[in-house]
Write an enzyme that holds these catalytic residues in place. Structure first.
Site, PDB file in Angstrom:
ATOM      1  N   ALA A  66       0.717  -1.167   0.037  1.00  0.00           N
ATOM      2  CA  ALA A  66       0.006   0.071  -0.112  1.00  0.00           C
ATOM      3  C   ALA A  66       1.027   1.223  -0.015  1.00  0.00           C
ATOM      4  O   ALA A  66       2.182   1.037   0.393  1.00  0.00           O
ATOM      5  CB  ALA A  66      -0.860  -0.057   1.255  1.00  0.00           C
ATOM      6  N   GLU A 134       4.416  -5.412   7.471  1.00  0.00           N
ATOM      7  CA  GLU A 134       3.569  -4.564   8.141  1.00  0.00           C
ATOM      8  C   GLU A 134       3.948  -4.230   9.293  1.00  0.00           C
ATOM      9  O   GLU A 134       3.899  -3.089   9.985  1.00  0.00           O
ATOM     10  CB  GLU A 134       2.073  -4.817   7.920  1.00  0.00           C
ATOM     11  CG  GLU A 134       1.591  -4.825   6.440  1.00  0.00           C
ATOM     12  CD  GLU A 134       1.920  -5.780   5.542  1.00  0.00           C
ATOM     13  OE1 GLU A 134       2.456  -6.740   6.050  1.00  0.00           O
ATOM     14  OE2 GLU A 134       0.911  -5.821   4.810  1.00  0.00           O
TER      15      GLU A 134
END
Ligand code: COA
Length: 260
Positions: A66, A134
């Site tokens: 992302a 992440e």
């Protein structure tokens, strides 16, 4: 819709979707997710497309996750909506009922690894790198990674990758079942098209219903899955392609499928 961050082409039954932000390693910003959603909605309805290949532009990345510069602005409530939006797009891909092949060159990290996981078949270039980094950013995978990676490679391996943020190479990804095949980078797209052409040459109603049954495993019990399989098998037996395929076998000739 005119696309800014993706390229889309159709050639002989095969749709090619290319995420095209190479200067940002094809990271998925909001616009790119909107464009992917629009593109896959159109693909779903387009009877000229049997199989889809998704890849990233440039040599360096499939998708490096992302877009962290957008991510940085979120708080608890819009963070949840951000995750749900990505999940919606990746669910659309997984449940498309047309085969989607990920052709992965370079980095497939975070949302990029999750995008590959939402596809039905993953082919990697020899220099591909996979990971769910992440935790390095203080978040967890939010586009389906905790679910799809765990189902695909087992919970111990998924936990190790997600909890360490480790990045693994293509051969390790192959060894643990994260990808189907590894090819030299320069052969990857050729191999992806060869595979797409093989699938595209089959009876497409059977291909789509087989995929529907396979994907159902993620959501329903084996008992319900077997019921679904029988119902879909019955549907196949009602098609012209079934008559053609079985007759061609008996008559020792190649079938001429009409996807009817
Ligand atoms: N979001 C936004 N921009 C990203 C990005 C991401 N996920 N990944 C890379 N980029 C951008 C970089 O900011 C850089 O932009 P700039 O030239 O304007 O500064 C450009 O892409 C090239 O990346 P760079 O970091 O310079 O390349 P590198 O070869 O040194 O490192 C990576 C490659 C993949 C190791 C590194 O970019 C990285 O760690 N990216 C983030 C991966 C990640 O954590 N993904 C999960 C996000 S949830």
């Amino acid at each position: 819709m005119d696309y800014k961050n993706i390229l889309f082409a159709i050639k002989e039954g095969i749709g090619l979707v290319t995420i095209n932000r190479p200067d940002k390693l094809n990271s998925l910003n909001d616009i790119t997710l909107d464009e992917l959603k629009d593109c896959f909605q159109l693909i779903k309805l387009n009877k000229d497309i049997n199989v889809i290949i998704i890849t990233g532009a440039g040599e360096k990345a499939f998708v490096a996750g992302a877009d962290i510069s957008e991510l940085n602005k979120f708080d608890k409530s819009n963070g949840r909506a951000f995750s749900q939006k990505g999940q919606e797009v990746f669910n659309l891909i997984e449940k498309l009922e047309k085969p989607v092949i990920a052709a992965i060159k370079g980095f497939a990290l975070g949302g990029g690894c999750e995008l590959a996981l939402a596809c039905h078949i993953r082919l990697a270039g020899g220099n591909a790198k996979f990971g769910q980094p992440e935790v390095n950013l203080g978040i967890i995978p939010g586009y389906g990674g905790t679910q799809r990676l765990t189902r695909l490679i087992n919970s111990g391996r998924a936990a190790e990758l997600i909890l360490t943020g480790d990045i693994i190479d293509a051969n390790e990804a192959l060894r643990i079942g994260l990808v189907n095949k590894v090819y030299p980078d320069e052969e990857l797209m050729k191999k992806a098209f060869e595979l797409a052409e093989i699938i595209s040459s089959k009876a497409q109603i059977a291909v789509q219903l087989a995929l529907k049954s396979i994907v159902s495993c993620n959501e329903i019990s084996e008992t319900d899955g077997l019921l679904l399989e029988s119902a879909l098998f019955g549907n196949c037996c009602g098609t012209k392609d079934f008559k053609e395929g079985t007759s061609a076998f008996i008559e020792k000739r190649k079938p001429d499928f009409k996807n009817e």
